[in-house]
Design an enzyme around this catalytic site. Structure first.
Site, PDB file in Angstrom:
ATOM      1  N   HIS A 214      -8.929  -1.719   7.360  1.00 42.54           N
ATOM      2  CA  HIS A 214     -10.033  -0.784   7.640  1.00 42.54           C
ATOM      3  C   HIS A 214     -11.355  -1.474   7.963  1.00 42.54           C
ATOM      4  CE1 HIS A 214      -8.087   3.094   6.616  1.00 42.54           C
ATOM      5  NE2 HIS A 214      -7.466   2.427   5.664  1.00 42.54           N
TER       6      HIS A 214
ATOM      7  N   ASP B  41       2.220   2.057   3.914  1.00 46.40           N
ATOM      8  CA  ASP B  41       1.299   3.203   3.933  1.00 46.40           C
ATOM      9  C   ASP B  41       2.035   4.515   3.707  1.00 46.40           C
ATOM     10  OD1 ASP B  41      -1.209   4.281   3.939  1.00 46.40           O
ATOM     11  OD2 ASP B  41      -1.610   3.965   6.063  1.00 46.40           O
TER      12      ASP B  41
ATOM     13  N   GLU C  84      -8.817   1.536  -2.746  1.00 52.22           N
ATOM     14  CA  GLU C  84      -8.948   1.604  -1.289  1.00 52.22           C
ATOM     15  C   GLU C  84     -10.319   2.135  -0.893  1.00 52.22           C
ATOM     16  OE1 GLU C  84      -6.533   3.129   2.674  1.00 52.22           O
ATOM     17  OE2 GLU C  84      -6.212   4.172   0.785  1.00 52.22           O
TER      18      GLU C  84
ATOM     19  N   HIS D 140     -13.241   1.799   3.654  1.00 50.22           N
ATOM     20  CA  HIS D 140     -12.245   2.699   4.242  1.00 50.22           C
ATOM     21  C   HIS D 140     -12.778   3.036   5.633  1.00 50.22           C
ATOM     22  CE1 HIS D 140      -9.548   6.283   4.604  1.00 50.22           C
ATOM     23  NE2 HIS D 140      -8.725   5.362   4.143  1.00 50.22           N
TER      24      HIS D 140
ATOM     25  N   HIS E  75      -2.482  -2.997   4.751  1.00 49.00           N
ATOM     26  CA  HIS E  75      -1.703  -2.078   5.594  1.00 49.00           C
ATOM     27  C   HIS E  75      -2.313  -2.045   6.996  1.00 49.00           C
ATOM     28  CE1 HIS E  75      -4.859   0.257   3.652  1.00 49.00           C
ATOM     29  NE2 HIS E  75      -4.630   1.332   4.368  1.00 49.00           N
TER      30      HIS E  75
ATOM     31  N   ASP F  16       0.391   5.521  -1.104  1.00 46.78           N
ATOM     32  CA  ASP F  16      -0.570   6.557  -1.486  1.00 46.78           C
ATOM     33  C   ASP F  16       0.040   7.670  -2.326  1.00 46.78           C
ATOM     34  OD1 ASP F  16      -3.364   6.178  -0.430  1.00 46.78           O
ATOM     35  OD2 ASP F  16      -2.249   5.788   1.414  1.00 46.78           O
TER      36      ASP F  16
ATOM     37  N   HIS G  92       0.831  -1.208   0.000  1.00 44.20           N
ATOM     38  CA  HIS G  92       0.000   0.000   0.000  1.00 44.20           C
ATOM     39  C   HIS G  92       0.864   1.256   0.000  1.00 44.20           C
ATOM     40  CE1 HIS G  92      -3.972   1.887   0.627  1.00 44.20           C
ATOM     41  NE2 HIS G  92      -3.273   2.825   1.249  1.00 44.20           N
TER      42      HIS G  92
END
Length: 410
Positions: free
Chosen positions: A214, A304, A141, A168, A235, A38, A36
């Site tokens: 999540h 992350d 995600e 999420h 993650h 971003d 993961h």
């Protein structure tokens, strides 16, 4: 005796160099697959996804955890890039925003073909390893990105999505998120609704990795019991080490072990130490705990990076992975176990997902009941005339009220 003051520090330095050298040797043949990252979200926030803006040059990009030199220094050989859109897009423009984030991932590969190779399967990852490139995969995600539609799920698969995070930090109409476990959100589906079960089955059919980062504990358990293929936590870390509800508790780790699934440890300081400060050693503690409970085959890495505001000392950016590998070697992890953490465990899961898929099986077609969708000015084409589709009590009334509301806004 007079020389002893410098002898033992010198031994420690030499030993540290030995572990680091061994880590680099291992990573030359088995580079990192990270679950993961971003960076695409940062490209949206900083440059509105305009990659040809000189400031967005990925060879010199500053003030991010990720750029091309850092990826090279960290021996990153494959990355699931996050196609992320926030929860406030749910029932609005989530699908559009998700498409744009998938597009920017594809354009990264087009603009930097010497570095990134967009792939969609485990074979593609191995090819990128051989070519010395970063295999680039799409992870979406948040289940709100499919807008409660199996058709959208399939379309995203055809665009390259190879994992979907079911929630999420918000419920979808069909799955509950981790804030249910803190009491900050109310359970809506008690884990998974009937439609949520259809989503899981369709992901299995297509060969999409199910991601439970999540998710609420009830959602985790429901999926682990239902899925025909292993799943990942792309993650997340260990709850017993840091009691944060974004982490994975031991009873779920037992299910991870039983299903051959994978927990890819998150580096966000708050999930590592339950404080704003953390260090590399504490991240290794999470890896140790997951190994102890679920086995060495259940451990991976999902840093992350570029999605969090605080990172442990020693893991400040993607260049630092060799230091973490060296720490595992220092803790007497075998070379085979370290290779598993770096890449082999994820490849095993990915291959199992691919083997479980069944594209010859008829796709799921039953839509979510209209009454389970959030109130918004969405249309309801197909619902009134579709055979065998039963609206829940009150759904027709809700639809009429919705129509009146939308007319009032015009």
């Amino acid at each position: 005796m007079w020389a002893s003051w410098w002898f033992w520090p010198l031994v420690a330095v030499c030993t540290a160099d030995q572990f680091r050298n061994t880590a680099e040797r291992i990573m030359q043949g088995t580079p990192v697959i990270d679950g993961h990252n971003d960076l695409p979200w940062q490209l949206l926030k900083l440059f509105n996804n305009q990659l040809q803006d000189p400031r967005a040059n990925l060879t010199s990009l500053a003030h991010t955890h990720t750029n091309i030199p850092k990826l090279r220094a960290g021996f990153v050989g494959a990355q699931f890039w996050s196609a992320y859109t926030p929860c406030d897009t749910q029932n609005k423009d989530a699908v559009k925003r998700t498409l744009e984030q998938i597009d920017v991932i594809h354009r990264m590969c087009q603009l930097y073909p010497e570095t990134f190779l967009c792939v969609t399967d485990s074979t593609g990852i191995r090819r990128a390893f051989r070519e010395g490139k970063v295999a680039s995969l799409v992870g979406v995600e948040g289940g709100h990105s499919i807008d409660s539609s199996l058709g959208v799920l399939r379309a995203l698969y055809h665009l390259g999505m190879r994992y979907l995070t079911l929630t999420h930090s918000c419920n979808t109409p069909w799955a509950d998120n981790w804030l249910v476990d803190t009491g900050e959100d109310e359970a809506r589906s008690q884990g998974l609704s009937l439609f949520g079960q259809s989503v899981v089955k369709e992901m299995n059919r297509l060969g999409i990795i199910i991601d439970l980062a999540h998710a609420s504990m009830a959602t985790m358990k429901a999926v682990l019991q239902l899925s025909k293929a292993p799943v990942v936590f792309s993650h997340s870390s260990a709850y017993s080490v840091c009691q944060h509800r974004r982490n994975v508790p031991d009873d779920v780790l037992q299910l991870v072990k039983e299903t051959g699934s994978l927990v890819m440890v998150n580096f966000y300081s708050d999930y590592v130490s339950c404080r704003a400060e953390a260090n590399l050693s504490q991240v290794a503690d999470h890896l140790d705990h997951i190994k102890k409970v679920a086995g060495a085959g259940a451990v991976g890495l999902g840093g992350d990076y570029d999605g969090v505001s605080r990172l442990p000392s020693g893991l400040e950016d993607v260049s630092k992975y060799p230091d973490l590998a060296a720490e595992l070697l220092r803790r007497q992890w075998t070379e085979a176990e370290v290779k598993g953490v770096l890449a082999d465990n994820l490849l095993r899961v990915f291959e199992a997902v691919e083997q479980a898929r069944s594209h010859t099986q008829a796709p799921g077609e039953e839509p979510i009941p209209l009454g389970q969708l959030e109130a918004s000015c969405r249309t309801s084409y197909g619902y009134s005339g579709a055979p065998s589709l039963h609206l829940q009590p009150g759904a027709l009334l809700a639809s009429l009220a919705l129509l009146v509301l939308c007319q009032c806004r015009l």
